[in-house]
Scaffold this active site. Structure first.
Site: not given
Ligand code: NOJ
Length: 545
Positions: A204, A247
């Site tokens: 993430d 991500e």
């Molecule tokens: C990306 C995640 O997909 C999202 O849902 C989240 O709010 C942020 N990162 C922070 O972790």
């Protein structure tokens, strides 16, 4: 370093599965691991091969679990560690891999490390688990991601009498990766979950690990160095079979940097491609797609993009120009309440105005372009959304299993559900649900099963090269996917009207063609222009034989 990795992720079909939203086994209104286990047969029938489950650690849930309060256990609302292990075992028994989240850029402010940091002496390692500053003018100009909610990336802590740094909500302080003890903790967390046999981690918010003055504090070299270290560690320890899925919501070149030289992340979401699929079908023109594919660099052999249409967040419009963002907002969310931060909080079915043809078309692009397709739960039944709910909750409502109480998701009092089910007249759960669709041979669910099964039978989709054809008619998106002796011609009509197209296929003269959805023979290829007519929002997958 392991050498015999299977690259299983290249052939995968990933299903994004929030445990909270899938199935409630104990009637408390919240989905849980035991419930998800009961629905694995459904996912096996659908044909997906990997499950990406969303954060399930203890958390105050102010960012739906992306605010971790304890990395080493399971939030009791979802079950316990044995339930988690059973989930992994049951998924594996059905040949489905399990990808979990590694949320390491930040923790919840409730995490013991943050509470400890607040009490620890200034300059100590414990204090420095997070990023502090006496003034908020450090790292000026760094963009704010949750711009509808947060005025700054710094928040004042009255106890410590300093500011702490956070790229997301103010209750999610960023960990300080310059502190070697933080790095050690992250290795421990990874090893802890890897021991239970998980097959991969979604990393993430990975571009934001390190901060450096005078930069955007994104993609800095130290972040890449750290990723290489973590990757070397898992490759050595787990025989190169554990997947890292980044991500990194970045432009193609910066995103591709997360593959490193094949020594950082195996996969990475293609964020810029996603909105351009939506732009293309609205503009009835392939140009936006071609441009972004052109800008997408070659990637190392052991790597693969992850492609997607929707996920649990807003449909992000960060990776488009200001003009295109305006266009997307005007076209896809004329009601400003459907907008959030730099995106749109709607699902695929509602974005397509409920058009079955267009939902199919979007999926046809998803499944035929290079990259591993990632499906968002509920989109396979054309589930609706509710943007009157807070934050991104409107696309996180309970999965719709049948027409009964709570859409068959839970036996609880409807008022106790973690979120209400969808009762919008057009997308009401009484008709949009798994049971109804499993009994209808022509439902979108059955169609999704079919496209998945065709995809799996043809390696060219997962592994093949792409040769773009550029016929004069720009409403037609057409390319050839090719792997070994398998060639598939993809023809997509981005317009709502019937179109005619002439393709130069002379290089394949003499080959016959079979349309893969219906099995019919199409005209054989000659050295003359290959003429096709195609219905509005129509598509062909023509296998050359
Ligand atoms: C990306 C995640 O997909 C999202 O849902 C989240 O709010 C942020 N990162 C922070 O972790």
């Amino acid at each position: 370093m392991a050498t015999k990795a299977s690259h299983w992720y290249k052939d995968a079909i990933i299903y994004e599965l929030p445990i909270k939203s899938f199935y409630d086994s104990n009637g408390d209104g919240i989905g849980d691991f035991k419930g998800a286990i009961q629905k694995l047969d459904y996912l096996e029938r659908l044909g997906v091969t990997a499950l990406w489950i969303l954060p399930f650690n203890p958390s105050p849930l102010r960012d739906d679990g992306y605010d971790v309060a304890d990395y080493y256990s399971v939030n009791p609302i979802y079950g316990n560690i044995d339930d988690f292990k059973a989930f992994v075992a049951e998924a594996h028994r059905r040949n489905m891999r399990v990808i979990i989240e590694l949320v390491i850029n930040h923790t919840s402010d409730q995490h013991e490390w943050f509470q400890r940091a607040k009490k620890a002496p200034e300059g100590s390692s414990h204090r420095n688990f997070y990023v502090w500053s006496p003034s908020n003018d450090k790292y000026q100009g760094v963009r704010i991601i949750f711009q509808d909610f947060e005025p700054s990336n710094w928040t004042w802590d009255p106890d410590v009498e300093q500011y702490f740094w956070h790229r997301f909500y103010h209750h999610q302080p960023d960990l300080n990766f310059d502190n070697p003890e933080v790095q050690t903790e992250i290795f421990n967390v990874l090893d802890y979950w890897a021991q239970f046999g998980v097959d991969g981690f979604r990393l993430d918010a990975i571009p934001y690990l390190f901060e450096r003055e005078g930069t955007s504090c994104e993609n800095v070299p130290e972040t890449h160095e750290f990723l290489k270290k973590v990757r070397a560690h898992v490759d050595e320890k787990y025989k190169g079979e554990i997947l890292f899925l980044a991500e990194a919501n970045m432009w193609p070149k910066d995103a591709a940097a997360y593959f490193g030289n094949g020594d950082e992340c195996h996969m990475n979401f293609h964020f810029p491609l996603m909105p351009r699929l939506y732009m293309a079908i609205r503009r009835h023109n392939r140009k936006d797609i071609l441009e972004i594919l052109d800008k997408t660099p070659e990637i190392p052999d052991n790597c693969q993009w992850a492609t997607f249409l929707r996920n649990h967040d807003e449909l992000t419009l960060e990776m488009v120009t200001d003009e295109d963002r305006k266009y997307m907002w005007e076209e896809y969310s004329p009601d400003p309440r459907a907008r959030i931060n730099l995106g749109i909080r709607r699902r695929l079915a509602t974005l397509m105005d409920g058009s079955r043809r267009k939902m199919e078309l979007m999926n046809v692009m998803l499944f035929s372009m290079p990259g591993t397709p990632v499906l968002y739960y509920g989109d396979e039944i054309g589930m609706g959304d509710n943007y009157h709910l807070d934050d991104r909750n409107g696309v996180r409502t309970p999965m719709q299993w049948n027409s009964g109480l709570n859409a068959g998701f839970s036996t609880t009092n409807p008022q106790e559900l973690y979120l209400p089910v969808i009762i919008d007249p057009e997308f009401h759960y009484e008709s949009i649900n798994v049971e109804v669709m499993e009994n209808k041979p022509r439902s979108i669910l059955k169609w999704t099963q079919k496209i998945i099964s065709i995809y799996k039978q043809h390696k060219a989709f997962a592994r093949g090269s792409l040769q773009m054809l550029e016929p004069a008619n720009e409403a037609i998106l057409s390319y050839i996917r090719s792997f070994e002796d398998e060639q598939i011609l993809v023809v997509i009509n981005l317009s709502e009207k019937p179109e005619v197209v002439e393709l130069d296929l002379s290089a394949y003269a003499g080959r016959k063609t079979v349309e893969l959805f219906g099995g019919n023979h199409f005209p054989a290829i000659t050295d003359k222009p290959y003429l096709l007519t195609i219905g509005g929002s129509g598509y062909y997958w023509l296998k050359m034989v």
